[in-house]
Motif scaffolding. Structure first.
Motif, mmCIF file in Angstrom:
data_model
loop_
_atom_site.group_PDB
_atom_site.id
_atom_site.type_symbol
_atom_site.label_atom_id
_atom_site.label_comp_id
_atom_site.label_asym_id
_atom_site.label_seq_id
_atom_site.Cartn_x
_atom_site.Cartn_y
_atom_site.Cartn_z
ATOM 1 N N ALA A 88 12.215 33.231 21.373
ATOM 2 C CA ALA A 88 11.619 34.442 20.803
ATOM 3 C C ALA A 88 10.665 35.117 21.784
ATOM 4 C CB ALA A 88 10.855 34.068 19.535
ATOM 5 N N SER A 89 10.519 36.413 21.623
ATOM 6 C CA SER A 89 9.572 37.183 22.450
ATOM 7 C C SER A 89 9.363 38.549 21.811
ATOM 8 C CB SER A 89 10.149 37.384 23.852
ATOM 9 O OG SER A 89 9.413 38.354 24.563
ATOM 10 N N THR A 90 8.160 39.041 21.895
ATOM 11 C CA THR A 90 7.903 40.443 21.547
ATOM 12 C C THR A 90 7.537 41.224 22.809
ATOM 13 O OG1 THR A 90 7.157 39.862 19.324
ATOM 14 C CG2 THR A 90 6.439 41.998 20.165
ATOM 15 N N ARG A 91 6.449 40.806 23.464
ATOM 16 C CA ARG A 91 5.912 41.583 24.587
ATOM 17 C C ARG A 91 6.875 41.643 25.771
ATOM 18 N NH1 ARG A 91 3.434 38.684 21.952
ATOM 19 N NH2 ARG A 91 1.527 39.181 20.860
ATOM 20 N N THR A 92 7.316 40.479 26.215
ATOM 21 C CA THR A 92 8.080 40.426 27.460
ATOM 22 C C THR A 92 9.410 41.160 27.298
ATOM 23 O OG1 THR A 92 7.077 38.257 27.745
ATOM 24 C CG2 THR A 92 8.845 38.850 29.262
ATOM 25 N N ARG A 93 10.078 40.859 26.214
ATOM 26 C CA ARG A 93 11.414 41.441 26.044
ATOM 27 C C ARG A 93 11.353 42.960 25.872
ATOM 28 N NH1 ARG A 93 16.229 38.895 22.758
ATOM 29 N NH2 ARG A 93 17.722 40.531 23.006
ATOM 30 N N ALA A 144 6.954 28.321 34.188
ATOM 31 C CA ALA A 144 6.433 29.536 34.841
ATOM 32 C C ALA A 144 6.701 30.791 34.018
ATOM 33 C CB ALA A 144 7.072 29.691 36.231
ATOM 34 N N HIS A 145 5.845 31.774 34.215
ATOM 35 C CA HIS A 145 5.997 33.091 33.581
ATOM 36 C C HIS A 145 5.414 34.109 34.571
ATOM 37 C CE1 HIS A 145 6.472 36.154 30.682
ATOM 38 N NE2 HIS A 145 5.835 35.636 29.642
ATOM 39 N N PRO A 146 6.127 34.309 35.687
ATOM 40 C CA PRO A 146 5.527 35.073 36.786
ATOM 41 C C PRO A 146 5.213 36.529 36.462
ATOM 42 C CG PRO A 146 7.867 34.634 37.201
ATOM 43 C CD PRO A 146 7.470 33.812 36.017
ATOM 44 N N HIS A 182 -5.876 37.396 27.050
ATOM 45 C CA HIS A 182 -5.010 36.451 26.319
ATOM 46 C C HIS A 182 -3.576 36.957 26.518
ATOM 47 C CE1 HIS A 182 -3.194 33.982 23.238
ATOM 48 N NE2 HIS A 182 -4.343 33.497 22.843
ATOM 49 N N PRO A 183 -2.650 36.067 26.899
ATOM 50 C CA PRO A 183 -1.282 36.547 27.122
ATOM 51 C C PRO A 183 -0.563 36.917 25.831
ATOM 52 C CG PRO A 183 -1.416 34.155 27.396
ATOM 53 C CD PRO A 183 -2.819 34.645 27.216
ATOM 54 N N GLY A 184 -1.072 36.406 24.679
ATOM 55 C CA GLY A 184 -0.389 36.638 23.418
ATOM 56 C C GLY A 184 0.862 35.778 23.308
HETATM 57 N N1 CP Z 1 3.038 36.794 26.643
HETATM 58 C C1 CP Z 1 4.301 36.670 26.206
HETATM 59 O O1 CP Z 1 5.177 36.135 26.902
HETATM 60 O O2 CP Z 1 4.515 37.171 24.962
HETATM 61 P P1 CP Z 1 5.932 37.186 24.218
HETATM 62 O O3 CP Z 1 6.282 35.755 23.905
HETATM 63 O O4 CP Z 1 5.712 38.020 22.993
HETATM 64 O O5 CP Z 1 6.933 37.775 25.165
#
Ligand code: CP
Length: 327
Positions: free
Chosen positions: A63-68, A144-146, A282-284
């Motif tokens: 799952a993802s909101t921001r990144t995707r 990692a999450h570059p 905060h990365p969220g």
């Molecule tokens: N920071 C981050 O990766 O958020 P998402 O999981 O919502 O993409």
């Protein structure tokens, strides 16, 4: 109107897998190009033709909101065609392997695969076997999450005017945080002084084992560890709270949630020990009331919403650099 003032540093990179293989100059070039992309995002009509005819797939097994969504927006603002693919509803459900999925996308002429995967190393497998596609790691396992780290660096540099010499405290569930691992590389390479704080059980043992044995020249040699957050936060320029990954606490890492909140939540009182004007990041997604109080998350020091906005610009810069070679 085209994108203005793009920097040509680090040409030739095909993949973004982590920041350990980025030079400080290459990171700085991404941040400079992100500023040009922020200018595009501030226009009335947010559309430039830079990536017309390029195809980007976001391939998300988690799952993802921001990144995707920010990758999708980034590609669309640059006029690329963006296709979103999830494991659910695809042939992954019929047992297709990651490699076959990658080869299939390559055979369709896709230019960039942005992948999030629960297994550390999954983007590296694709990068090793695909010769006509750029691979971007949007988060792999605990590793990692570059692109998150790059947007964190960009946010700090824009807000505080520099990175070198800043005291950055990363607090919380470092053990399970791929963001923390990439942030460590990014901030350390750019000359910031990083302190990791949190319960000893949630600090990465592999790092604690080699800490003190790294040669002085190693990028991570200056990283400090302090389980006492009140002491660690003293004089900080940046405080980065991490999500307590409650889905990964089965190992008995915490005595109790109440104890965690009492000792490691970033509160107004604790933040007052940092420098005036310090950034709370905060990365969220956040667990408000656990790793960070609601007052701090939405207070004057919070840069959390700007992190999200900057994420679009940074991902635009990366997609542009990867697909045009015009870094
Ligand atoms: N920071 C981050 O990766 O958020 P998402 O999981 O919502 O993409």
């Amino acid at each position: 109107m085209p994108v203005g003032n793009l920097t040509a540093n680090g040409a030739g990179r095909r993949h973004v897998l982590d920041l350990d293989d980025f030079s400080p100059q290459e990171i700085a070039a991404v941040l400079d190009n992100s500023r040009a992309m922020r200018e595009v995002l501030g226009r009335d009509i947010k559309k430039v033709p830079a990536l017309r005819g390029r195809v980007i797939v976001t391939l998300f097994y988690e799952a993802s909101t921001r990144t995707r969504i920010s990758f999708e927006e980034a590609g669309k603002v640059l006029s690329a065609d963006v296709i979103n693919m999830s494991a659910s509803g695809s042939s992954v459900e019929k047992g297709e392997s990651l490699l076959d999925t990658g080869l299939t996308l390559q055979a369709m002429g896709i230019n960039v695969i942005v992948i999030r995967h629960p297994h550390s190393g999954a983007p590296y497998l694709l990068a090793r076997h695909l010769d006509r596609v750029s691979v971007v790691n949007a988060g792999d396992g605990l590793h990692a999450h570059p692109t998150q780290a790059l947007l964190d660096l960009y946010t700090v540099r824009e807000k505080l005017g520099k990175l070198e010499g800043l005291k950055v405290v990363i607090v919380g569930d470092v053990l399970h945080s791929r963001v923390a691992r990439s942030d460590l590389w990014g901030f350390a390479k750019m000359g910031a002084k990083v302190t990791l704080s949190g319960p000893a059980t949630l600090l990465p043992p592999e790092f604690l084992r080699c800490k003190g044995r790294l040669p002085e020249s190693h990028a991570l040699a200056s990283v400090q560890v302090d389980t006492d957050l009140d002491r660690a936060i003293d004089g900080a320029d940046v405080v980065m709270a991490l999500r307590l990954q409650s889905e990964r606490q089965d190992g008995g890492y915490l005595p109790s949630l109440r104890e965690y909140v009492r000792r490691w939540q970033v509160t107004e009182g604790r933040l007052s020990r940092a420098r005036p004007g310090a950034l709370l990041m905060h990365p969220g997604p956040m667990n408000e009331g656990i790793e960070v109080s609601a007052a701090v998350a939405h207070g004057d020091n919070s840069a959390i919403q700007e992190q999200v906005t900057n994420g679009v610009a940074v991902r635009m810069a990366l997609l542009y650099q990867l697909t045009t070679g015009n870094t």
